[in-house]
Each structure stands twice: as structure tokens, then as C-alpha cells.
Design a protein around this motif. Structure first.
Motif, PDB file in Angstrom:
ATOM      1  N   GLY A 348     -13.276   3.519  18.509  1.00  0.00           N
ATOM      2  CA  GLY A 348     -13.579   2.316  19.284  1.00  0.00           C
ATOM      3  C   GLY A 348     -12.625   2.114  20.442  1.00  0.00           C
ATOM      4  N   LYS A 349     -13.015   1.202  21.349  1.00  0.00           N
ATOM      5  CA  LYS A 349     -12.180   0.883  22.506  1.00  0.00           C
ATOM      6  C   LYS A 349     -10.961   0.076  22.077  1.00  0.00           C
ATOM      7  N   ASN A 350      -9.861   0.270  22.783  1.00  0.00           N
ATOM      8  CA  ASN A 350      -8.626  -0.486  22.552  1.00  0.00           C
ATOM      9  C   ASN A 350      -8.179  -0.480  21.086  1.00  0.00           C
ATOM     10  N   THR A 351      -8.448   0.596  20.417  1.00  0.00           N
ATOM     11  CA  THR A 351      -7.992   0.699  19.031  1.00  0.00           C
ATOM     12  C   THR A 351      -6.510   1.062  19.035  1.00  0.00           C
ATOM     13  N   ARG A 352      -5.796   0.550  18.042  1.00  0.00           N
ATOM     14  CA  ARG A 352      -4.354   0.779  17.990  1.00  0.00           C
ATOM     15  C   ARG A 352      -3.947   1.289  16.617  1.00  0.00           C
ATOM     16  N   SER A 353      -3.029   2.211  16.581  1.00  0.00           N
ATOM     17  CA  SER A 353      -2.535   2.664  15.279  1.00  0.00           C
ATOM     18  C   SER A 353      -1.021   2.840  15.303  1.00  0.00           C
ATOM     19  N   THR A 354      -0.417   2.599  14.142  1.00  0.00           N
ATOM     20  CA  THR A 354       1.032   2.727  13.974  1.00  0.00           C
ATOM     21  C   THR A 354       1.294   3.591  12.752  1.00  0.00           C
ATOM     22  N   ILE A 355       2.179   4.548  12.903  1.00  0.00           N
ATOM     23  CA  ILE A 355       2.554   5.409  11.780  1.00  0.00           C
ATOM     24  C   ILE A 355       4.070   5.369  11.640  1.00  0.00           C
ATOM     25  N   VAL A 356       4.547   4.958  10.479  1.00  0.00           N
ATOM     26  CA  VAL A 356       5.987   5.011  10.222  1.00  0.00           C
ATOM     27  C   VAL A 356       6.175   5.780   8.927  1.00  0.00           C
ATOM     28  N   SER A 357       6.745   6.957   9.012  1.00  0.00           N
ATOM     29  CA  SER A 357       6.889   7.796   7.827  1.00  0.00           C
ATOM     30  C   SER A 357       8.350   8.130   7.587  1.00  0.00           C
ATOM     31  N   LYS A 358       8.797   7.908   6.354  1.00  0.00           N
ATOM     32  CA  LYS A 358      10.190   8.195   5.991  1.00  0.00           C
ATOM     33  C   LYS A 358      10.185   9.166   4.816  1.00  0.00           C
ATOM     34  N   GLY A 359      10.704  10.339   5.019  1.00  0.00           N
ATOM     35  CA  GLY A 359      10.758  11.323   3.941  1.00  0.00           C
ATOM     36  C   GLY A 359      12.196  11.528   3.488  1.00  0.00           C
ATOM     37  N   ILE A 360      12.412  11.513   2.186  1.00  0.00           N
ATOM     38  CA  ILE A 360      13.754  11.726   1.643  1.00  0.00           C
ATOM     39  C   ILE A 360      13.686  12.894   0.670  1.00  0.00           C
ATOM     40  N   SER A 361      14.469  13.914   0.909  1.00  0.00           N
ATOM     41  CA  SER A 361      14.428  15.076   0.023  1.00  0.00           C
ATOM     42  C   SER A 361      15.799  15.325  -0.580  1.00  0.00           C
ATOM     43  N   ALA A 362      15.834  15.462  -1.907  1.00  0.00           N
ATOM     44  CA  ALA A 362      17.079  15.781  -2.606  1.00  0.00           C
ATOM     45  C   ALA A 362      16.839  16.990  -3.502  1.00  0.00           C
ATOM     46  N   GLY A 363      17.889  17.477  -4.126  1.00  0.00           N
ATOM     47  CA  GLY A 363      17.755  18.597  -5.055  1.00  0.00           C
ATOM     48  C   GLY A 363      17.181  19.823  -4.361  1.00  0.00           C
ATOM     49  N   ILE A 446      19.807   4.634   1.750  1.00  0.00           N
ATOM     50  CA  ILE A 446      18.372   4.876   1.581  1.00  0.00           C
ATOM     51  C   ILE A 446      17.557   3.616   1.881  1.00  0.00           C
ATOM     52  N   ASN A 447      18.024   2.503   1.373  1.00  0.00           N
ATOM     53  CA  ASN A 447      17.277   1.277   1.617  1.00  0.00           C
ATOM     54  C   ASN A 447      17.272   0.894   3.089  1.00  0.00           C
ATOM     55  N   GLY A 448      18.361   1.188   3.751  1.00  0.00           N
ATOM     56  CA  GLY A 448      18.395   0.944   5.192  1.00  0.00           C
ATOM     57  C   GLY A 448      17.418   1.858   5.913  1.00  0.00           C
ATOM     58  N   PHE A 449      17.413   3.101   5.478  1.00  0.00           N
ATOM     59  CA  PHE A 449      16.521   4.113   6.065  1.00  0.00           C
ATOM     60  C   PHE A 449      15.050   3.715   5.895  1.00  0.00           C
ATOM     61  N   CYS A 450      14.743   3.111   4.761  1.00  0.00           N
ATOM     62  CA  CYS A 450      13.347   2.788   4.435  1.00  0.00           C
ATOM     63  C   CYS A 450      12.953   1.362   4.820  1.00  0.00           C
ATOM     64  N   LYS A 451      13.850   0.646   5.455  1.00  0.00           N
ATOM     65  CA  LYS A 451      13.620  -0.788   5.674  1.00  0.00           C
ATOM     66  C   LYS A 451      12.292  -1.097   6.359  1.00  0.00           C
ATOM     67  N   ASP A 452      11.974  -0.307   7.387  1.00  0.00           N
ATOM     68  CA  ASP A 452      10.742  -0.565   8.142  1.00  0.00           C
ATOM     69  C   ASP A 452       9.497  -0.490   7.259  1.00  0.00           C
ATOM     70  N   VAL A 453       9.582   0.299   6.207  1.00  0.00           N
ATOM     71  CA  VAL A 453       8.447   0.423   5.305  1.00  0.00           C
ATOM     72  C   VAL A 453       8.508  -0.654   4.224  1.00  0.00           C
TER      73      VAL A 453
ATOM     74  N   ILE B  98      24.932   3.247  10.062  1.00  0.00           N
ATOM     75  CA  ILE B  98      24.056   3.124   8.899  1.00  0.00           C
ATOM     76  C   ILE B  98      22.795   2.379   9.328  1.00  0.00           C
ATOM     77  N   PRO B  99      21.782   3.093   9.797  1.00  0.00           N
ATOM     78  CA  PRO B  99      20.578   2.433  10.303  1.00  0.00           C
ATOM     79  C   PRO B  99      19.889   1.596   9.227  1.00  0.00           C
ATOM     80  N   GLY B 100      19.429   0.434   9.630  1.00  0.00           N
ATOM     81  CA  GLY B 100      18.640  -0.408   8.719  1.00  0.00           C
ATOM     82  C   GLY B 100      19.464  -1.286   7.798  1.00  0.00           C
ATOM     83  N   VAL B 101      20.786  -1.083   7.768  1.00  0.00           N
ATOM     84  CA  VAL B 101      21.633  -1.907   6.898  1.00  0.00           C
ATOM     85  C   VAL B 101      22.385  -2.910   7.768  1.00  0.00           C
ATOM     86  N   ALA B 102      22.121  -4.192   7.530  1.00  0.00           N
ATOM     87  CA  ALA B 102      22.776  -5.219   8.336  1.00  0.00           C
ATOM     88  C   ALA B 102      24.281  -5.190   8.088  1.00  0.00           C
TER      89      ALA B 102
END
Lengths: 478, 263
Positions: A348-363, A446-453, B98-102
Motif C-alpha cells: 500500500g501507499k505510505n506504508t511504514r515498517s520498523t525492525i529492531v532486532s537484538k541478537g545475543i549469543s553466548a557459549g 543485556i537489559n540495556g542492550f534490549c531496552k528498545d524491545v 553502556i547503551p540503554g542503561v540510564a
């Protein structure tokens, strides 16, 4: 990896227990007879059996996808039992009649159902294995015309809606696992918000895989009519098993003019042990159709479990000015693999999308973001913003980003940003020099990293997600 | 200030440390008493920043010899977080983001963790807010700092001020400032120095690690040590810094006294 991180990462799975409830299990294997058995057991109309058989025929002609960045032994689809239901003793009139063993399971999972429902104002449609056991708040929702029930009930009570919408967003032959699901799905949730109704509470489903070896094929269908809005929460945990369990769900969302659907998931299926043995294969097709003008589909997911995650909640932005959103946190540890992302199809016209992806890999885990942004020629004035951030913990893990951008209209504006960071010695040293333990440091980073989500999640889900992430990553940084 | 009633806070004897098998610190001796301000000067690569990080317990370095007593306890056997809780503070040369941490969230966690370990009361978010705002006045910091992510997008001067704010909050017995003056314009330098001077008292001590003399115009040291190739090769009063400024580090080589001390 430091010892502290190691310990954090290696905490055993909290929800590893099996509930003993008598199950009614179909013989293993898949053929037309099994599909007919499922359909008969569920007393389905003829058209639904045809839908299933058509899907099965499609599936037989298809090949398992190989393009995703995950590796697993070949699945023997004939060794899976496609139907398992708790034996109903009688029709349940209230929560008090629910099998106490089942209720205890939910208590162990931290889902005190009635309390949660009453205190948080959440209606819980409980899926246990494949059949809905209890539905709360149904009457209250019914007052405003909302239908919230298991999809089996909906087939019996609202067949016209199911027939109209089922498979309209994810066609039976859409992909290998969606075709399989369409052929053998046993239950799931149905939600219908009529014209002009704002759903007065968040709707929630807790999933739990139980019987060992029984694949789960959930089917969810949510429809928001003109001007309607709803927030839907899906949360999952699964008990510990050594044999892999296949989970191939399909979720379809339909938003008509000015409608708004927000779908949130916190996924914590059993991920396998620290050596990569066992765990759930989570192969899910989730798609929303923003069909009407000014409609909005928003996906938020926190993916922490499963041995393998293969999942791309997507939006088809058909209505003019419609909006699609995808907010994702995917955490992998030990030998987990995740290939997840989204598709934003602008029509459609003027459609908008936002993607915010946060990947965390350990081990030794691997996490991939895979996303498609397609601006079709009709999507005049379309806009997309994508942000993909990866965080590595330790030096054995991997993060990958596969963005696919297809722009066929010159008026479109598409932005993509990506970053990779690492929790290393220097970050942890900074925290420890301020007196803060490594566990708390990791949790805070991690919580800071994921805040936007996380800020997209409903309050109690955000709290749960925060705890889950800390728990998943405790002991993993070094 | 040198006070005859002072007590020994830090006692370093023949400290040796390596990174990846390369010896960086080759036998350091240093005694710091309460009320004192020490400056450690030296060229890049002389080992002065390593010394600061080793005292704070950075895990990249291996201690290969010597001893460090901190208020009478063996410092080297404590993990870094316990050193911090015991009152040792390091202001970093390159504070992490530290991004995202106030900032307020981070500061409160650090403050409350240290308070708890010292057997004192924690502050709730509102009490802490009042407390931290008071401390911020000391450093002429804009309250906006509290809501911004820790160090993210901060200018060099803002990062350093944030370090000194943490120092003010945690009330350390020994503060080690690692190149706090680097990257600061003269106004920021004055503000930071003013903060440090207000925090310094007769019960605590400060070690300034610096390359240049100009910080010492604003924070006047009781002792100046010159470090070279992992050793303290010269020790003097505040005038030694000026001497170095005019004559350069080459002069040290020519005038190195045998016992490492000039009067």
C-alpha cells in the motif's frame, strides 16, 4: 570464558519436569488416515478435512528448507505422533474442575492461572498439549462481542469465520512446515475482535509441550475488524526431554481498516543440555496481514529457548498508511541455533515498517538475523527503518546478519543500521571496579542492550523477560 | 597534606606484574598514607597505567612477585569487586559505554552494592536522586546526565566528570585517577580538579597517574614519582613535576639517583 560466566550460562533448565496426565495418543506416523482420524476426533466439518488433505498433498510435494543457517539431523516425520489429548473426564464448567495435577504444573511454571487472570486482568486460554483445557474471562469478553476460545471450539461455534480466514494469510502450501501444520494442527487459539471494539484486557495463551515425542502443531488465528484493537500475549515453556521435539506452529493475524494488533511472545522452550543434546525444534510461521487502511500489526518477541529457532514473524502491508513493526530479542547459549527475523512486504501507499532486532549469543551458540524488506511498485512513499544489533558473549559464539532489501519504487526511504558488540573483560572490569558482581553486570548490560524491545512488552511480560534473560545468561561472560 | 597522625593506606613492595608473559612492572615500591596526594608521572609505556589497573585487580595481568597491603590487608588476594567495596577506586582513562542503561540506574546499583557490603543503608530511588544531585553540583554537572545512557555519546570531559562523580558517591579510601586529565579542555580540567580537591581529606588518599604537569597546577601533590620501564626511578615533592616539565624525561635518565630518591 570466566568461571562466573560459565556458571551463569550453565544453570539447569528450571521448567524440566513431566506432568503425569493420561494422554490419548494417536499411533506414530503421518498419512491420510491419521489426518482423517484427527478430523473425526475433533468432529470437524467436511471443508476443514479438505483443507487438511490439500495441505498434506502439497506437503508431500515439498522439500524441507535448507537455506537457513541452522544444522540438525534429519527429522523422521513418521516417528512423530500427531495427536495427543488429555482424556476429558467431563466438561469443565469452571477452573475448580481443572485437573489439579495440571494446575500444579502451571504453579511450577509460575503461572498461577486464576490469580494471574484475576490480578493482572489477563484472560488465559490454556493450551496443554494440543487441546484447550480451560478458558477464563470468556463471558466478560463476550459482553463486548469478543470471541476468545480454542480454535477447535471456534470451528464448532463460528465455522463461517474460520472458513473465511483460515489460511488466508498463510496459504496451505506456503512453506514446508506451514503445510505440515495445516494438515495436522490439533488446536490453538482463536480471537475475534468485532468492529470498533478495543479489547479491554490483554489476551494471553500459555503453551506447554508435554507428552514426549508428540509434535505440537498449534494454529492461531486473530482477526481485528474495522477500528478494533487487541494485545495478545503468548508465553511458552517446555519440560526437559532428551529426544527432540518438533514444534511447527502457524499464526495468522488479520487487521482490517484502522485496526491494531499487537502480538507479544516470550519463548522459553527447552533448549537442550549444555552439550546440545535434546531441545525443541521451533519452526514457526507467523504472519500478519495489515489489510485495511491505517491498520497496524506489531510483533514483539523474546526468544530464549529451543535448540533451534526458525521463525520470521512478518507483515504484509496491503492497506494504505498501514504500519508493520517487529521488535525482537533472540538469546542463544550452549549449542542453541537461531535463525530469526522478519519480512516486511510493502504493497500500500505510505506504508511504514520498523525492525529492531537484538541478537545475543553466548557459549557455542549461533544466532542469525534474516530479514526481508520489499517495497513493491505500488507502495508509493513507503518507509522502512531497520536496526540489527548483535552482542557476543565469550569467544565461541557467532552472530550473523542477512538483510535482504528489495526496493521497486523510487519514492521509498529504506534505512538499515547494524552493529556488533561484545561483553568482554574490560566491560566486566569496569563494573567490578564499582563493586558490582559479574552476574549483575551482565544482566544490566543485556537489559540495556534490549531496552528498545523490552519497552514494547506489556509490563508483567517485560519483568518476566528481564528475569529470563538474566537467568539464561548467568555465568556466561568472560 | 602530610600529617604526622596519618596511617598507612597502601603499602606496595617490589611489585612485579606481566601481561601475556611480558613483564611490565619490574619491582615497584610505594607507600601512601592518609591525607596524601601522590602523582605518578612517566612517558607512555612506562607502566603507570598498568600499575593503576593491577592495583584495581584487572584480570589480564599476572602478579609475578611482591606484595600489596591495603589498610593492612593483602590486596592481591581480593577479586576486583571486593577491592572496590573495601574502598579502592579507579577513575578510568577510557570509561566504557553502556547503551540503554540510564546513568542513574548504574550509579545507584554501584552505590547500593558498596553501601550494603560496608554494612550501611541502601538508598531508595528517590533518596538516591536527592543524594546524587547534591554530589553533581560539586562537578557542575547538568542533571540530564542522570537520564542519559552510561557514558554513551558523552564527550571526553563528560566521561571524566562522570568518573569523578562515581568517586564522590563511593567515598573511597584510596582513589587512583588514571590519566583523568587526558582529553580535557582547561575549563573541564579545573572542574574535575576542583571535585577531586573537595573529595580529598585527611582520612583518604589520592594517586594521580598523569603524563603532563598541567593537572598538578590544580591538584597539588605531596609527592611526585617518576616511572620508567616498570619502576619508580625518582621521587620528589611538587617541584619535581615542574622540573620535569621544563627539562623533559631525558633529564631523569641523566640524573637518576642510585637509591631512586632525591631530596
Amino acid at each position: 570464558m570466566s568461571a562466573v560466566l560459565q556458571n551463569l550460562v550453565n544453570q539447569p533448565y528450571k521448567h524440566g519436569f513431566v506432568t503425569e496426565i493420561e494422554s490419548d495418543i494417536a499411533p506414530k506416523g503421518l498419512n491420510e488416515d491419521i489426518i482423517r482420524l484427527i478430523s473425526t476426533k475433533k468432529n470437524e466439518p467436511e471443508w476443514l478435512l479438505s483443507f487438511r488433505l490439500k495441505a498434506y498433498q502439497k506437503w508431500l510435494t515439498m522439500n524441507e528448507p535448507k537455506w537457513q543457517n541452522v544444522h540438525y539431523p534429519k527429522i523422521d516425520f513418521q516417528s512423530i505422533s500427531y495427536y495427543s489429548a488429555p482424556k476429558p473426564k467431563q466438561k469443565l464448567a469452571s477452573m475448580d474442575e481443572v485437573d489439579p495435577e495440571l494446575l500444579r504444573t502451571f504453579e511450577k511454571l509460575g503461572v498461577p492461572m486464576h490469580e494471574r487472570a484475576a490480578l493482572a486482568g489477563v484472560a488465559v486460554d490454556v493450551i496443554f498439549d494440543s487441546v484447550s483445557v480451560a478458558t477464563t474471562y470468556k463471558e466478560k469478553l463476550a459482553e463486548v462481542g469478543i470471541i476468545f476460545c480454542s480454535i477447535s471450539e471456534a470451528v464448532q461455534n463460528h465455522p463461517e469465520l474460520i472458513q473465511k480466514y483460515l489460511g488466508s494469510v498463510v496459504p496451505v502450501g506456503d512453506n514446508y512446515f506451514a503445510a505440515l501444520n495445516s494438515a495436522v494442527f490439533t488446536d490453538g487459539s482463536f480471537c475475534f475482535i468485532p468492529k470498533g471494539v478495543k479489547c479491554p484486557m490483554d489476551l494471553s495463551t500459555y503453551f506447554r509441550i508435554n507428552t514426549e515425542g508428540s509434535g505440537q502443531f498449534e494454529r492461531t488465528l486473530i482477526i481485528a475488524e474495522e477500528g478494533a484493537s487487541v494485545c495478545y500475549l503468548e508465553g511458552c515453556t517446555a519440560p526437559r526431554f532428551d529426544t527432540n521435539q518438533l514444534h511447527a506452529a502457524v499464526v495468522e493475524l488479520i487487521a482490517l481498516d484502522n485496526a491494531d494488533i499487537k502480538y507479544s511472545t516470550v519463548q522459553n522452550w527447552y533448549a537442550g543440555d549444555e552439550n546440545g543434546v535434546g531441545g525443541i525444534y521451533n519452526f514457526v510461521t507467523k504472519r500478519g496481514l495489515a489489510k485495511g487502511v491505517n491498520s497496524r500489526i506489531s510483533w514483539t518477541q523474546v526468544e530464549t529457548g529451543s535448540a533451534i529457532t526458525w521463525k520470521y514473524p512478518s507483515c504484509i502491508l496491503r492497506g494504505d498508511n498501514s504500519v508493520g513493526e517487529f521488535y525482537s530479542v533472540a538469546v542463544t547459549n550452549n549449542y542453541q541455533q537461531a535463525d530469526t527475523g522478519t519480512k516486511m512486504i510493502h504493497l500500500g501507499k505510505n506504508t511504514r515498517s520498523t525492525i529492531v532486532s537484538k541478537g545475543i549469543s553466548a557459549g557455542h551458540s549461533n544466532s542469525s538475523y534474516r530479514g526481508l524488506v520489499r517495497i513493491t511498485p505500488t507502495a508509493e512513499g513507503a518507509r522502512n527503518y531497520s536496526q540489527c544489533d548483535s552482542m557476543l558473549i565469550g569467544d565461541q559464539s557467532g552472530a550473523h546478519t542477512f538483510p535482504y532489501i528489495q526496493v521497486h519504487n523510487n519514492s521509498a526511504i529504506v534505512e538499515h543500521e547494524a552493529s556488533t558488540s561484545k561483553i568482554g573483560e574490560d566491560q566486566l572490569f569496569y563494573f567490578s571496579q564499582r563493586g558490582i558482581d559479574a552476574e549483575e553486570a551482565v544482566s544490566m548490560i543485556i537489559n540495556g542492550f534490549c531496552k528498545d524491545v523490552f519497552q514494547q512488552l506489556p509490563m508483567e511480560f517485560a519483568v518476566e523477560a528481564t528475569k529470563l534473560l538474566s537467568f539464561k545468561l548467568e555465568g556466561s561472560v568472560g | 597534606m602530610i600529617d604526622k597522625n596519618s596511617r598507612t593506606i597502601l603499602s606496595v613492595q617490589d611489585l612485579r606484574a606481566s601481561i601475556n608473559g611480558t613483564e611490565i612492572l619490574k619491582g615497584i615500591d610505594l607507600t601512601v598514607k592518609s591525607g596524601e596526594i601522590h602523582a605518578i608521572m612517566g612517558l607512555n609505556g612506562s607502566g603507570k597505567s598498568t600499575f593503576a589497573k593491577v592495583l584495581a585487580g584487572h584480570s589480564a595481568y599476572q602478579i609475578t612477585g611482591g606484595s600489596v597491603q591495603f589498610e593492612g590487608n593483602n590486596l592481591l588476594e581480593l577479586p576486583p569487586e571486593e577491592r572496590a567495596r573495601a574502598g579502592l577506586f579507579l577513575a578510568f582513562q577510557y570509561p566504557i559505554e553502556i547503551p540503554g542503561v540510564a546513568n542513574t540506574q548504574f550509579l545507584r546499583l554501584a552505590y547500593n552494592t558498596v553501601q550494603t557490603k560496608r554494612g550501611k543503608e541502601e538508598l531508595d530511588p528517590l533518596e538516591f536522586d536527592d543524594f546524587v544531585r547534591e554530589k553533581m553540583k560539586l562537578l557542575e554537572m547538568n542533571p540530564d546526565f542522570l537520564d542519559r545512557s552510561v557514558n554513551e555519546g558523552f564527550s571526553g570531559g563528560e566521561k571524566k566528570r562522570n568518573e569523578i562523580l562515581q568517586m564522590a558517591l563511593l567515598e573511597p579510601t584510596l582513589s587512583i585517577l588514571d590519566e583523568t586529565d587526558s582529553g580535557l579542555d582547561i575549563d573541564a580540567l579545573k572542574t574535575v580538579a576542583n571535585g577531586v580537591n573537595q573529595i580529598a581529606n585527611k582520612n583518604n588518599a589520592t594517586i594521580l597517574v598523569t603524563h603532563y604537569q598541567r593537572l598538578l597546577d590544580y591538584i597539588v601533590p605531596d609527592f611526585v614519582h617518576v616511572m620508567q620501564a616498570g619502576r619508580i626511578v625518582m621521587t620528589g615533592g611538587k617541584e619535581l613535576a615542574l622540573e620535569l616539565e621544563t627539562r623533559g624525561y631525558d633529564w631523569v635518565n641523566a640524573n637518576k639517583p642510585v637509591n631512586g630518591v632525591i631530596a
